[in-house]
Design a protein around this motif. Structure first.
Motif, mmCIF file in Angstrom:
data_model
loop_
_atom_site.group_PDB
_atom_site.id
_atom_site.type_symbol
_atom_site.label_atom_id
_atom_site.label_comp_id
_atom_site.label_asym_id
_atom_site.label_seq_id
_atom_site.Cartn_x
_atom_site.Cartn_y
_atom_site.Cartn_z
ATOM 1 N N ASP A 1 -11.426 -14.664 6.872
ATOM 2 C CA ASP A 1 -12.453 -13.792 7.426
ATOM 3 C C ASP A 1 -11.928 -12.382 7.678
ATOM 4 O O ASP A 1 -12.652 -11.400 7.478
ATOM 5 N N VAL A 2 -10.666 -12.257 8.093
ATOM 6 C CA VAL A 2 -10.066 -10.929 8.270
ATOM 7 C C VAL A 2 -9.990 -10.220 6.921
ATOM 8 O O VAL A 2 -10.383 -9.059 6.795
ATOM 9 N N SER B 1 -3.123 -9.686 2.622
ATOM 10 C CA SER B 1 -3.917 -8.619 3.236
ATOM 11 C C SER B 1 -3.016 -7.467 3.676
ATOM 12 O O SER B 1 -3.333 -6.293 3.447
ATOM 13 N N GLY C 1 -13.363 -9.190 5.850
ATOM 14 C CA GLY C 1 -13.797 -8.059 6.660
ATOM 15 C C GLY C 1 -13.169 -6.750 6.236
ATOM 16 O O GLY C 1 -13.746 -5.674 6.445
#
Length: 131
Positions: free
Chosen positions: A60-61, A26, A64
């Motif tokens: 989830d990050v 990420s 998102g």
């Protein structure tokens, strides 16, 4: 000099840090000089996260932030495949595949990358004409 990782492996088994892999991927996508309409993180492994926290929070990050997370499981273990489906993969058109044996790894990766490309360009819109 002995490798510290080897000592860890002897004591705890081989580490699989899926949460760190997701967080690192990420960060790399956020730092990329150009943005894409379809950013994909590919997590490849042969076991569940056994180092830190489970990968759900990092997944989830990433989700998102608009990233798609796909999984490739090395081996046939149904528990690991299910773990990747439940706790690792996520986002638009995400998928999990597996490599049942080393002799088909090239074919599995070829299909996986084609699927990444096709899904990434298949948003229902017409391609922009080249001018």
């Amino acid at each position: 000099m002995r490798c510290p990782l080897r000592r860890v492996e002897r004591r705890f088994g081989r580490p699989t840090d899926l949460s760190h892999a997701l967080s690192s991927a990420s960060a790399m996508l956020l730092a990329a000089p150009f943005r894409s309409t379809h950013s994909v993180i590919n997590i490849i492994g042969n076991g569940p996260d056994n180092v830190n926290e489970d990968p759900l929070a990092a997944r989830d990050v990433a989700f998102g932030l608009g990233f798609t997370i796909n999984g490739v499981v090395l081996g046939n273990d149904p528990d690991v495949i299910d773990n990747f489906r439940q706790d690792v993969a996520g986002g638009p058109a995400s998928f999990v595949t597996h490599v049942p044996s080393g002799d088909v790894i090239a074919e599995v990766f070829r299909r996986k990358f084609l699927k990444d490309i096709v899904v990434g360009s298949a948003d229902g819109s017409e391609p922009e004409p080249d001018h």
